[in-house]
Scaffold this motif. Sequence first.
Motif, PDB file in Angstrom:
ATOM      1  N   VAL A  72       3.262  20.977  32.207  1.00  0.00           N
ATOM      2  CA  VAL A  72       3.565  21.845  31.142  1.00  0.00           C
ATOM      3  C   VAL A  72       4.822  21.573  30.617  1.00  0.00           C
ATOM      4  CG1 VAL A  72       4.733  24.218  30.490  1.00  0.00           C
ATOM      5  CG2 VAL A  72       2.403  23.938  31.806  1.00  0.00           C
ATOM      6  N   TYR A  73       5.943  20.824  31.390  1.00  0.00           N
ATOM      7  CA  TYR A  73       7.156  20.386  31.198  1.00  0.00           C
ATOM      8  C   TYR A  73       6.984  19.188  30.392  1.00  0.00           C
ATOM      9  CZ  TYR A  73      11.741  18.344  31.597  1.00  0.00           C
ATOM     10  OH  TYR A  73      13.075  17.807  31.428  1.00  0.00           O
ATOM     11  N   GLU A  74       6.288  18.324  30.759  1.00  0.00           N
ATOM     12  CA  GLU A  74       6.060  17.087  30.134  1.00  0.00           C
ATOM     13  C   GLU A  74       5.261  17.313  28.804  1.00  0.00           C
ATOM     14  OE1 GLU A  74       6.865  13.716  30.929  1.00  0.00           O
ATOM     15  OE2 GLU A  74       7.904  14.833  32.541  1.00  0.00           O
ATOM     16  N   ASN A  75       4.355  18.261  28.531  1.00  0.00           N
ATOM     17  CA  ASN A  75       3.899  18.591  27.348  1.00  0.00           C
ATOM     18  C   ASN A  75       4.937  18.821  26.306  1.00  0.00           C
ATOM     19  OD1 ASN A  75       0.757  18.750  26.475  1.00  0.00           O
ATOM     20  ND2 ASN A  75       0.975  19.199  28.656  1.00  0.00           N
ATOM     21  N   LEU A  76       5.934  19.515  26.781  1.00  0.00           N
ATOM     22  CA  LEU A  76       7.049  20.065  25.923  1.00  0.00           C
ATOM     23  C   LEU A  76       7.888  19.182  25.607  1.00  0.00           C
ATOM     24  CD1 LEU A  76       5.637  23.293  26.434  1.00  0.00           C
ATOM     25  CD2 LEU A  76       7.994  23.711  26.225  1.00  0.00           C
ATOM     26  N   ALA A  77       8.121  18.283  26.737  1.00  0.00           N
ATOM     27  CA  ALA A  77       9.087  17.166  26.510  1.00  0.00           C
ATOM     28  C   ALA A  77       8.467  16.093  25.349  1.00  0.00           C
ATOM     29  CB  ALA A  77       9.314  16.428  27.841  1.00  0.00           C
TER      30      ALA A  77
ATOM     31  N   ARG B  40      16.595  22.346  26.604  1.00  0.00           N
ATOM     32  CA  ARG B  40      15.797  22.853  25.789  1.00  0.00           C
ATOM     33  C   ARG B  40      14.558  23.479  26.289  1.00  0.00           C
ATOM     34  NH1 ARG B  40      14.480  25.207  22.754  1.00  0.00           N
ATOM     35  NH2 ARG B  40      13.749  25.083  20.464  1.00  0.00           N
ATOM     36  N   ILE B  41      13.809  22.753  27.022  1.00  0.00           N
ATOM     37  CA  ILE B  41      12.571  23.155  27.498  1.00  0.00           C
ATOM     38  C   ILE B  41      12.656  24.493  28.370  1.00  0.00           C
ATOM     39  CG2 ILE B  41      10.745  22.547  29.111  1.00  0.00           C
ATOM     40  CD1 ILE B  41      10.932  19.601  28.104  1.00  0.00           C
ATOM     41  N   HIS B  42      13.772  24.504  29.408  1.00  0.00           N
ATOM     42  CA  HIS B  42      13.855  25.877  29.893  1.00  0.00           C
ATOM     43  C   HIS B  42      14.227  26.929  29.199  1.00  0.00           C
ATOM     44  CE1 HIS B  42      15.113  22.886  33.511  1.00  0.00           C
ATOM     45  NE2 HIS B  42      13.754  23.124  33.484  1.00  0.00           N
ATOM     46  N   GLU B  43      14.987  26.509  28.048  1.00  0.00           N
ATOM     47  CA  GLU B  43      15.177  27.899  27.130  1.00  0.00           C
ATOM     48  C   GLU B  43      14.037  28.262  26.498  1.00  0.00           C
ATOM     49  OE1 GLU B  43      19.629  26.418  25.604  1.00  0.00           O
ATOM     50  OE2 GLU B  43      17.918  26.074  24.154  1.00  0.00           O
ATOM     51  N   GLN B  44      13.040  27.246  25.986  1.00  0.00           N
ATOM     52  CA  GLN B  44      11.881  27.568  25.380  1.00  0.00           C
ATOM     53  C   GLN B  44      10.910  28.270  26.198  1.00  0.00           C
ATOM     54  OE1 GLN B  44      11.602  27.050  22.092  1.00  0.00           O
ATOM     55  NE2 GLN B  44       9.730  26.248  21.536  1.00  0.00           N
ATOM     56  N   LEU B  45      10.705  27.808  27.415  1.00  0.00           N
ATOM     57  CA  LEU B  45       9.776  28.517  28.291  1.00  0.00           C
ATOM     58  C   LEU B  45      10.208  29.842  28.624  1.00  0.00           C
ATOM     59  CD1 LEU B  45       9.076  25.432  30.895  1.00  0.00           C
ATOM     60  CD2 LEU B  45       7.382  26.424  29.149  1.00  0.00           C
ATOM     61  N   SER B  46      11.498  29.848  28.843  1.00  0.00           N
ATOM     62  CA  SER B  46      11.841  31.334  28.865  1.00  0.00           C
ATOM     63  C   SER B  46      11.558  32.255  27.889  1.00  0.00           C
ATOM     64  CB  SER B  46      13.540  31.374  29.357  1.00  0.00           C
ATOM     65  OG  SER B  46      13.870  30.585  30.289  1.00  0.00           O
ATOM     66  N   GLU B  47      11.982  31.915  26.788  1.00  0.00           N
ATOM     67  CA  GLU B  47      11.580  32.557  25.640  1.00  0.00           C
ATOM     68  C   GLU B  47      10.204  32.989  25.280  1.00  0.00           C
ATOM     69  OE1 GLU B  47      13.176  30.733  22.045  1.00  0.00           O
ATOM     70  OE2 GLU B  47      12.217  32.223  20.701  1.00  0.00           O
ATOM     71  N   PHE B  48       9.386  32.126  26.073  1.00  0.00           N
ATOM     72  CA  PHE B  48       8.070  32.496  25.616  1.00  0.00           C
ATOM     73  C   PHE B  48       7.325  33.181  27.058  1.00  0.00           C
ATOM     74  CE2 PHE B  48       6.145  30.370  21.761  1.00  0.00           C
ATOM     75  CZ  PHE B  48       7.342  30.152  21.387  1.00  0.00           C
ATOM     76  N   GLY B  49       8.188  33.389  28.128  1.00  0.00           N
ATOM     77  CA  GLY B  49       7.839  33.956  29.337  1.00  0.00           C
ATOM     78  C   GLY B  49       7.145  32.968  30.322  1.00  0.00           C
TER      79      GLY B  49
ATOM     80  N   ALA C 176       8.530  30.566  32.189  1.00  0.00           N
ATOM     81  CA  ALA C 176       9.458  29.859  33.130  1.00  0.00           C
ATOM     82  C   ALA C 176       8.867  29.450  34.399  1.00  0.00           C
ATOM     83  CB  ALA C 176      10.624  30.826  33.321  1.00  0.00           C
ATOM     84  N   GLU C 177       8.121  30.286  35.045  1.00  0.00           N
ATOM     85  CA  GLU C 177       7.152  29.903  36.269  1.00  0.00           C
ATOM     86  C   GLU C 177       6.272  28.751  36.325  1.00  0.00           C
ATOM     87  OE1 GLU C 177       6.371  33.808  36.083  1.00  0.00           O
ATOM     88  OE2 GLU C 177       8.216  33.420  35.529  1.00  0.00           O
ATOM     89  N   ALA C 178       5.630  28.510  34.769  1.00  0.00           N
ATOM     90  CA  ALA C 178       4.772  27.501  34.681  1.00  0.00           C
ATOM     91  C   ALA C 178       5.165  26.010  34.348  1.00  0.00           C
ATOM     92  CB  ALA C 178       3.860  27.916  33.322  1.00  0.00           C
ATOM     93  N   GLU C 179       6.299  26.042  34.295  1.00  0.00           N
ATOM     94  CA  GLU C 179       6.977  24.576  34.065  1.00  0.00           C
ATOM     95  C   GLU C 179       6.395  23.315  34.644  1.00  0.00           C
ATOM     96  OE1 GLU C 179      11.477  24.201  34.170  1.00  0.00           O
ATOM     97  OE2 GLU C 179      11.143  22.187  34.957  1.00  0.00           O
TER      98      GLU C 179
END
Lengths: 243, 253
Positions: free
Chosen positions: A97-102, A119-128, A130-133
């Motif tokens: 997931v992290y690499e997809n967003l990067a 930026r990715i951590h912020e985005q993942l938190s906003e979309f709920g 965070a644990e899927a990174e």
Amino acid sequence: MGMIDVRNFAKSFDGVQVHKKVSFTVNKGECLGIVGGSGVGKSVVLRSLIGLEKPDSGEIYIEGEEISKYSEEQLIPIRTKVAYVFQNGALFDSMSVYENLAYPLREHTKMSESEIAKRIHEQLSEFGLAEAESKEPAQLSGGMQKRVGLARSIIIGPEVILYDEPTAGLDPYNSLKIQEMILRLKAKGSTSIFVSHDMPSVFAVCDRIALLLDGEIKAVGRPDELREDPDGLLQKFVSGEAG
Amino acid sequence: MISLSLLEFFGGAYFLVTEVSRELWRRPFYSRLVIEQVYQIGVRSLPLVIVTGLSTGMVMALQFGLGLEKFGGKPYVPKIVSLSIVRELGPVFTSLMIAARVGAGITSEIGSMTVTQQIDAIRALGTSPIKKIVIPRVLGCLIALPLLVAIANAIGVYGGMVVAVADLGLDQQFYMQKVYQTILLTDYMSGFMKTFFFALFISITACYYGLNVKGGTKGVGTATTMSVVTSSIFIFVGDYFLTKLFWVFEQWV
């Protein structure tokens, strides 16, 4: 001229004329819903707006720029401005997931790896999410894949977002989550097109709704207008009498 | 029907080659992806290539040794085995193995990406599937296949020597001396240079079929079969014409 202008869009597949004369305008900051029966070519219109399909004839304007005859190279700046959210997320299954967003950040920004991570951590938190990174797309549920797909599409801050059936096949909870995210993005001023069969979602997020029928846009209106017109085509489509 | 799909293939492959040649020189360059492919294609195919080279050399030595024994022709075994391997069998057999392992892998991987809209996602995210997917695989094949063939040639000659010494009773030094005397640079190069063409046949065919998959997962299976069959045919047919071409070139030199 609006943010998006489609004029006399026509396209056929295997000799069958699917789109005869599709025309519509989407203004800046507006969300237009496109509804219609299965196979009427809603997704094809959407794909054409970023050059994934080419019309046989007609014009497509993005911020006044006619893009229908652009080459793949000329479309690159358009595709950084207009994001496409795929129906199934279309996540790269060989990446986490992290690499997809990067991916879009590394391709289109000069951000350092630490800035990308932030930026990715912020985005993942906003979309709920965070644990899927560190998870692979195959480890995610359908709803999560769609949310990651949406997060990836908008991470570089596009001006226009094209949603292709973002709530299809989701349970009410995940469907609502996606609606909330879309409304949040809309509140930030994004222009969008929302293609869906899911009428409650369409009514919830769209400023105007267009009905694609027999290769043309047959009716356009605000949700309240359409609700109040029981004899209108869109009302018939919703009740299952047309489509 | 077959001629129509052949025409479609040649047209599509031609456009793919044109796009690859155009985008190859444009930024950005993804060297990490090329290195990854060299590893996937080269290093991971090594066991298969070693087995192929070794068995080819051993069987050749055994067949020629037993066949020529009646005429007292055993001393010609090193010459025949090394020449056959270096000029023909090494490049062709290795390329066929790579067409089966790597070509099938490339088509099924790209085909799956096509049906799950990952190729569309690459385009929608403002990047090029030609640069991200096709070019690394074409370059990976162009770098890895010649190296694999060089290894297969060496192993094949070694395999021939093992049989020549153990089963045919030839002296090891005699065998190697004959190999060195027989193989000229032109012999080696006439086989080796073919591998660059074979690498293109395999990678372009595999990428073309992968990018043009139709009909979901069933289509991926069909495309994979078509990719292996087509590139194998190209290797065989191309081998004849390339042999002829290099033969003319050798005469000219």
